[in-house]
Design an enzyme around this catalytic site. Structure first.
Site, PDB file in Angstrom:
ATOM      1  CB  THR A  40     -12.050  22.355  93.830  1.00 49.59           C
ATOM      2  OG1 THR A  40     -11.883  21.036  93.386  1.00 49.59           O
ATOM      3  CG2 THR A  40     -13.331  22.654  94.429  1.00 49.59           C
ATOM      4  CG  ASP A  71     -13.692  18.445  95.708  1.00 50.21           C
ATOM      5  OD1 ASP A  71     -12.704  19.052  95.308  1.00 50.21           O
ATOM      6  OD2 ASP A  71     -13.921  18.177  96.569  1.00 50.21           O
ATOM      7  CB  ALA A  72     -10.955  17.624  89.796  1.00 49.08           C
ATOM      8  CE  LYS A  73      -9.889  19.198  97.539  1.00 53.97           C
ATOM      9  NZ  LYS A  73     -10.943  18.317  97.288  1.00 53.97           N
ATOM     10  NE  ARG A  74      -8.421  17.229  87.239  1.00 55.11           N
ATOM     11  CZ  ARG A  74      -8.382  16.102  87.284  1.00 55.11           C
ATOM     12  NH1 ARG A  74      -7.396  15.321  88.131  1.00 55.11           N
ATOM     13  NH2 ARG A  74      -9.150  15.231  86.788  1.00 55.11           N
TER      14      ARG A  74
END
Length: 272
Positions: free
Chosen positions: A120, A93-96
């Protein structure tokens, strides 16, 4: 197997739609772990080993590891999951979300350094910011769509010129145009079950990562009813803090297991 196949296998073999979030906060660790240089890893390993048989996925949040200067411990954690619990895929979960050249480096970080099965990402910069991740066709890409936080409505519920809401446009775009290798999923929060049902109708059987139950207060019955596929799958319902910090003593992992079991069983009550 690719991510989608591994996830489908986990839904079946684990009889679970529960995704265990790994958000290690050293300030909340049991006393016997505090001060240890490997405290983040030891905490997460115990949680993983205690819950692996009831989870369809693990979801480490990279910020917790980076803030603790524990990226090497994140590598070790994911390697441990792959070695000891290979049936459970790992979602980083890093939402790059950045331009193509930078996205290539984020893809290398997630899929080569950390060996995550999925990542993510943020769709705000469009397809060219997402395309580099698709060069890893065996890995998953989970795109933010309708997030569980209240402020998500500031942008995600904006009405476009064609009358569609922005989150609806993202769902359709990902499912119909970006999902080139069948590897995409979407993040849709449990705190908005009507929108979750809407997204499910738009995307068919595309997997949905659903944060927001547990500490964020999302309703399990409403979430499962809104988001499940006809076969009673299609969801990775994420719970982090409610599981991780169920106990505060040396038996914290056993306490976490009990909450994970109860959550898995609660979800399964409404799957079919």
């Amino acid at each position: 197997m690719d991510f989608r196949s591994r996830l489908a296998a986990a839904w079946h073999s684990q009889d679970s739609l529960l995704c265990v979030g790994l958000d290690p906060d050293p300030a909340r660790f049991p006393a016997h772990l505090k001060g240890r240089p490997d405290a983040v890893l030891r905490f997460c390993l115990e949680i993983v080993d205690a819950t692996a048989d009831v989870a369809c996925a693990f979801k480490p949040q990279i910020a917790y590891f980076a803030a603790a200067r524990a990226e090497d411990q994140l590598e070790a954690l994911i390697a441990h999951i792959h070695d000891r619990h290979p049936q459970v895929p790992v979602i980083l979960d890093a939402k790059r979300g950045d331009i193509g050249a930078t996205a290539q480096q984020y893809a290398r970080e997630a899929f080569e350094r950390f060996q995550a099965d999925a990542l993510t990402v943020n769709p705000y910069m469009g397809f060219d910011s997402v395309e580099p991740y698709l060069a890893y066709p065996d890995r998953g890409l989970i795109v933010l769509c309708r997030t569980s936080n209240p402020g998500g409505s500031d942008l995600q519920n904006l009405t476009l010129s064609n009358g569609r809401l922005l989150y609806q446009h993202v769902a359709e775009l990902v499912a119909e145009k970006w999902n080139l290798h069948g590897q995409c999923g979407l993040v849709v929060g449990a705190t908005f079950p009507e929108e979750l049902a809407d997204v499910r109708q738009i995307v068919g059987d595309v997997p949905l990562l659903v944060p927001g139950i547990g500490a964020q207060g999302g309703d399990v019955e409403a979430t499962v009813t809104a988001g499940r596929t006809p076969l009673g799958a299609g969801l990775m319902i994420s719970s982090s803090r409610a599981i991780l910090y169920a106990g505060s003593g040396e038996d914290f992992a056993a306490a976490a297991r009990q909450v994970a079991l109860a959550t898995r069983d609660d979800i399964n009550r409404f799957r079919r």
